[in-house]
Scaffold this motif. Structure first.
Motif, PDB file in Angstrom:
ATOM      1  N   PRO A  89       0.846  -1.210   0.000  1.00 15.70           N
ATOM      2  CA  PRO A  89       0.000   0.000   0.000  1.00 15.70           C
ATOM      3  C   PRO A  89       0.877   1.255   0.000  1.00 15.70           C
ATOM      4  CG  PRO A  89      -0.699  -1.568   1.692  1.00 15.70           C
ATOM      5  CD  PRO A  89       0.617  -2.051   1.180  1.00 15.70           C
ATOM      6  N   HIS A  90       0.316   2.356  -0.472  1.00 14.43           N
ATOM      7  CA  HIS A  90       1.083   3.611  -0.562  1.00 14.43           C
ATOM      8  C   HIS A  90       2.439   3.335  -1.212  1.00 14.43           C
ATOM      9  CE1 HIS A  90      -1.973   5.352   2.016  1.00 14.43           C
ATOM     10  NE2 HIS A  90      -1.748   4.422   2.926  1.00 14.43           N
ATOM     11  N   ALA A  91       2.403   2.796  -2.411  1.00 16.81           N
ATOM     12  CA  ALA A  91       3.601   2.217  -3.023  1.00 16.81           C
ATOM     13  C   ALA A  91       4.522   3.227  -3.675  1.00 16.81           C
ATOM     14  CB  ALA A  91       3.177   1.178  -4.065  1.00 16.81           C
ATOM     15  N   GLY A  92       4.024   4.387  -4.030  1.00 20.35           N
ATOM     16  CA  GLY A  92       4.829   5.315  -4.807  1.00 20.35           C
ATOM     17  C   GLY A  92       6.011   5.882  -4.046  1.00 20.35           C
ATOM     18  N   HIS A  94       9.365   8.509  -5.003  1.00 19.32           N
ATOM     19  CA  HIS A  94      10.072   9.272  -6.028  1.00 19.32           C
ATOM     20  C   HIS A  94      11.491   9.567  -5.562  1.00 19.32           C
ATOM     21  CE1 HIS A  94       8.160  12.610  -3.655  1.00 19.32           C
ATOM     22  NE2 HIS A  94       9.354  13.144  -3.808  1.00 19.32           N
ATOM     23  N   THR A  95      12.429   9.338  -6.471  1.00 20.55           N
ATOM     24  CA  THR A  95      13.843   9.618  -6.239  1.00 20.55           C
ATOM     25  C   THR A  95      14.333  10.444  -7.418  1.00 20.55           C
ATOM     26  OG1 THR A  95      14.105   7.504  -5.087  1.00 20.55           O
ATOM     27  CG2 THR A  95      16.114   8.607  -5.839  1.00 20.55           C
ATOM     28  N   GLN A  96      14.755  11.676  -7.161  1.00 23.65           N
ATOM     29  CA  GLN A  96      14.944  12.649  -8.234  1.00 23.65           C
ATOM     30  C   GLN A  96      13.642  12.705  -9.043  1.00 23.65           C
ATOM     31  OE1 GLN A  96      17.499  14.789  -8.668  1.00 23.65           O
ATOM     32  NE2 GLN A  96      18.453  14.015  -6.796  1.00 23.65           N
ATOM     33  N   ASN A  97      13.714  12.486 -10.331  1.00 24.40           N
ATOM     34  CA  ASN A  97      12.459  12.501 -11.095  1.00 24.40           C
ATOM     35  C   ASN A  97      12.052  11.109 -11.558  1.00 24.40           C
ATOM     36  OD1 ASN A  97      14.480  12.246 -13.018  1.00 24.40           O
ATOM     37  ND2 ASN A  97      13.364  13.422 -14.574  1.00 24.40           N
ATOM     38  N   TYR A  98      12.556  10.085 -10.881  1.00 28.14           N
ATOM     39  CA  TYR A  98      12.148   8.702 -11.136  1.00 28.14           C
ATOM     40  C   TYR A  98      11.018   8.315 -10.188  1.00 28.14           C
ATOM     41  CZ  TYR A  98      16.550   8.095 -13.699  1.00 28.14           C
ATOM     42  OH  TYR A  98      17.592   8.207 -14.593  1.00 28.14           O
ATOM     43  N   PRO A 183       8.195  15.203  -8.478  1.00 25.52           N
ATOM     44  CA  PRO A 183       6.784  15.353  -8.082  1.00 25.52           C
ATOM     45  C   PRO A 183       6.661  15.855  -6.648  1.00 25.52           C
ATOM     46  CG  PRO A 183       7.423  13.052  -8.037  1.00 25.52           C
ATOM     47  CD  PRO A 183       8.589  13.800  -8.620  1.00 25.52           C
ATOM     48  N   THR A 184       5.516  16.397  -6.346  1.00 27.86           N
ATOM     49  CA  THR A 184       5.276  16.916  -4.997  1.00 27.86           C
ATOM     50  C   THR A 184       4.641  15.876  -4.077  1.00 27.86           C
ATOM     51  OG1 THR A 184       3.137  17.797  -5.724  1.00 27.86           O
ATOM     52  CG2 THR A 184       5.043  19.281  -5.838  1.00 27.86           C
ATOM     53  N   ASP A 185       4.090  14.783  -4.632  1.00 30.26           N
ATOM     54  CA  ASP A 185       3.511  13.738  -3.790  1.00 30.26           C
ATOM     55  C   ASP A 185       3.729  12.385  -4.473  1.00 30.26           C
ATOM     56  OD1 ASP A 185       1.294  13.033  -5.585  1.00 30.26           O
ATOM     57  OD2 ASP A 185       0.429  14.954  -4.990  1.00 30.26           O
ATOM     58  N   ASP A 186       3.272  11.312  -3.811  1.00 30.17           N
ATOM     59  CA  ASP A 186       3.517   9.947  -4.291  1.00 30.17           C
ATOM     60  C   ASP A 186       2.228   9.272  -4.747  1.00 30.17           C
ATOM     61  OD1 ASP A 186       6.289  10.079  -3.617  1.00 30.17           O
ATOM     62  OD2 ASP A 186       5.746   9.758  -1.510  1.00 30.17           O
ATOM     63  N   SER A 187       1.296  10.027  -5.284  1.00 29.76           N
ATOM     64  CA  SER A 187       0.001   9.486  -5.689  1.00 29.76           C
ATOM     65  C   SER A 187      -0.001   8.945  -7.110  1.00 29.76           C
ATOM     66  CB  SER A 187      -1.077  10.563  -5.557  1.00 29.76           C
ATOM     67  OG  SER A 187      -0.810  11.650  -6.427  1.00 29.76           O
ATOM     68  N   PHE A 188       1.164   8.857  -7.739  1.00 25.59           N
ATOM     69  CA  PHE A 188       1.190   8.467  -9.151  1.00 25.59           C
ATOM     70  C   PHE A 188       0.749   7.021  -9.369  1.00 25.59           C
ATOM     71  CE2 PHE A 188       5.504   7.980  -7.466  1.00 25.59           C
ATOM     72  CZ  PHE A 188       5.823   6.669  -7.817  1.00 25.59           C
ATOM     73  N   PHE A 189       0.928   6.135  -8.379  1.00 29.40           N
ATOM     74  CA  PHE A 189       0.544   4.742  -8.610  1.00 29.40           C
ATOM     75  C   PHE A 189      -0.971   4.542  -8.576  1.00 29.40           C
ATOM     76  CE2 PHE A 189       0.052   0.208  -7.258  1.00 29.40           C
ATOM     77  CZ  PHE A 189       0.442  -0.341  -8.480  1.00 29.40           C
TER      78      PHE A 189
END
Length: 427
Positions: A89-92, A94-98, A183-189
């Motif tokens: 859960p909450h898997a996203g 981000h490291t730099q722009n990856y 990115p500003t958050d980790d909601s991409f997944f």
């Protein structure tokens, strides 16, 4: 390819998670007229008919009732799961722009074989519904390469060929995407899940998603004598159980297959072989047919149970890893697996019965035992037969690179295992 190989390849490409393995099995059963049952409803059963029950999505049991249901009790079992990565859960991350995904390891996988491969995602996504106790379940399969876990270049790790130790939390995180800026958050997944599978993002409550290798199975070798594929352990056994029940010609007795999830993590779950699912289903079958529990126990006492799981083949680069006199090889036929520790189920009578079935029908077979100074694996056979006392024998196909992201088997061995299951269900 022959028809058995074609059928196996098709099943392997569909069985990309335990849920999809169960679904692929259901599709085959429904084509042959099997009727679905539910754990949450009463059963009305008729001799001469065939039925199946899907248990919590990833376990599947199916049975055919003969005209004389108590003439014999035959059971075969295998497992639908395989070592893999599971998305947290909450898997996203981000490291730099990856964009990476946070994962956990499921089962005893050979970690470095999962690196530098195209990987995909499959499993189930659970959505909000009007009834909190009955959420909306969607089974999904991206069916395209989405992820990879890149190795660190040898220039940055010069000792990599001296052996590497991969940390599950640091080194096994798959690369998933790249952003134009950090990115500003980790909601991409969750956004991806909604877009990829046409789901309302606000209704996604949870998921169980498997990362699986995206390459298809193939024949290889000078004469196409080998099969290379992911998930040979243990979809080869799942498919053999299904084909045996579907092609078996028995018109009497009770013939049942049980395809369990969670074997790779110990089977101790509500849908695992160490649960009461199989004994309870047998009790319900007997009760629906008007038989007593005592009659069920009597039939167990004279019944027979095959536990199907992959076996270790002789490795040509490591000949010292095998027992000196009980060696199984690719294309040598199915394997009878024994261990006095009972990590593989079986006794002298069980071995004799299995050998008699093989020899009377010209089915090639061989033996596997672990070296006496090495601890081997275990199977669901011992667990299930402890809760459901029946004479039991562990069998399977010999593999190289078991629990690798890509395993190797003999191209002719699936036929031997399926023939044994068909003979078993043709009494």
């Amino acid at each position: 390819m022959d028809t058995i190989q074609t059928g196996l390849f098709d099943f392997l490409e569909k069985a990309v998670s335990p849920f999809h393995s169960a679904q692929a099995g259901m599709d085959l059963l429904e084509e042959k007229g099997f009727t679905p049952l539910s754990l949450s409803h009463p059963w009305s059963l008729t001799p001469g008919k065939a039925y199946y029950i899907r248990v919590f999505g990833s376990t599947l049991l199916a049975f055919r009732i003969g005209r004389k249901p108590r003439s014999h009790l035959h059971i075969a079992a295998a497992h639908t799961d395989f070592p893999c990565l599971r998305i947290k859960p909450h898997a996203g991350i981000h490291t730099q722009n990856y964009g990476k995904l946070n994962v956990e390891l499921y089962g005893g996988m050979i970690r470095n074989t999962w690196l530098d491969r195209p990987l995909s995602l499959a499993g189930k996504i659970v959505l909000r519904s009007d009834d909190a106790y009955n959420p909306d379940v969607r089974y999904v399969d991206a069916r395209r390469p989405l992820l990879t876990i890149p190795h660190l270049a040898i220039h940055m790790n010069p000792s990599v060929n001296d052996g590497e130790k991969l940390n599950p939390q640091k080194d096994m995180l798959p690369l998933f995407t790249q952003f134009g800026s950090t990115p500003t958050d980790d909601s991409f997944f969750p956004e991806f899940l909604a877009d990829e599978f046409s789901l309302p993002a606000e209704d996604i409550l949870s998921y169980e998603l498997t990362v699986y290798p995206a390459e298809p199975p193939c024949l290889l070798g000078r004469n196409n004598e080998f099969i290379s594929s992911s998930r040979l352990d243990n979809q080869t056994s799942v498919y053999a159980c299904l084909m045996g029940l579907l092609n078996g010609t028995s018109t009497d007795g009770l013939n049942l297959i049980a395809l369990f999830d969670n074997e790779e993590v110990g089977s101790r779950s509500k849908q695992g072989a160490a649960s009461l699912i199989c004994p309870q289903i047998l009790q319900r079958i007997y009760a629906a047919l008007g038989y007593t529990e005592s009659e069920l126990f009597s039939d167990m006492g004279r019944g027979y149970f095959f536990s199907l799981d992959a076996a270790h083949a002789f490795h040509p680069n490591y000949p010292g890893k095998n027992d000196p006199t009980n060696i199984s090889v690719l294309n040598g036929g199915l394997v009878l697996k024994t261990a006095c520790s009972q990590t593989y189920a079986g006794d002298a009578e069980a071995i004799a019965i299995a050998r008699s079935l093989c020899e009377s029908h010209d089915i090639p077979y061989q033996f596997f035992l672990n070296r006496s100074d090495m601890r081997g694996g275990s199977t669901l056979g011992s667990l299930l037969s402890a809760n459901m006392p029946m004479r039991t024998m562990d069998v399977g196909l010999p593999l190289l690179a078991m629990h690798s992201a890509r395993e190797t088997m003999g191209a002719s061995d699936q036929e031997a295992l399926q023939r044994l299951m068909t003979v078993f269900f043709s009494r």
